[in-house]
Write a protein that holds these residues in place. Structure first.
Motif, short mmCIF file in Angstrom:
data_model
loop_
_atom_site.label_atom_id
_atom_site.label_comp_id
_atom_site.label_asym_id
_atom_site.label_seq_id
_atom_site.Cartn_x
_atom_site.Cartn_y
_atom_site.Cartn_z
N SER A 142 -7.40 29.27 -21.25
CA SER A 142 -7.16 27.87 -20.89
C SER A 142 -5.67 27.66 -20.65
N GLY A 143 -5.40 26.61 -19.88
CA GLY A 143 -4.02 26.34 -19.52
C GLY A 143 -3.54 27.34 -18.49
N GLU A 144 -2.27 27.27 -18.18
CA GLU A 144 -1.65 28.24 -17.27
C GLU A 144 -0.34 28.69 -17.87
N PRO A 145 -0.43 29.46 -18.98
CA PRO A 145 0.80 29.88 -19.63
C PRO A 145 1.62 30.80 -18.74
N GLY A 160 -0.65 27.50 -23.93
CA GLY A 160 -1.89 27.96 -23.33
C GLY A 160 -2.64 28.83 -24.33
N LYS A 211 4.86 29.63 -22.10
CA LYS A 211 4.49 28.21 -22.13
C LYS A 211 3.15 28.06 -22.84
#
Length: 120
Positions: A30-33, A58, A56
């Protein structure tokens, strides 16, 4: 051959954050680290790697992690949950080890930075 001591940068700089590429041991769930790595030492045989890393917020899913890794969190908050559902929360100043073969979730609640020592 002369050997020298390598000191870690107290305030590493991170630039050029890039997406985390999927490989056989981890993927973004999930997210876009975005991550940046600052390797500061690699042994002659390439099996020992030390440096600093920033990512970042995620979530990463780790499957059969391919290395032993010692981490000291410099900044941020991270929750690690193993495949049995046991969770540990880590904040700046905390140290921990992710063992080779670990399967679980690496949930970065905020941007994190860490110093690491990896043994392949």
């Amino acid at each position: 051959m002369s050997k020298k001591v390598t000191s870690f940068d107290r305030n590493p700089t991170f630039s050029g954050h890039v997406k985390i590429d999927k490989d056989e041991s981890q993927y973004v769930s999930s997210g876009e680290p975005l991550q940046a790595d600052n390797k500061q030492f690699v042994s002659e045989d390439g099996k020992l790697i030390c440096g600093s890393w920033e990512c970042k917020a995620g979530v990463l899913q780790l499957t059969n992690y391919a290395m032993d890794e010692y981490c000291m969190l410099r900044a941020g908050e991270l929750v690690i949950t193993d495949e049995k559902g046991n969770s540990t929360t880590h904040k700046a100043g905390d140290s921990f080890v992710i063992p080779r073969g670990f399967t679980g979730v690496w949930d970065m609640k905020t941007t994190i930075s860490k110093d690491y020592v990896i043994y392949l």
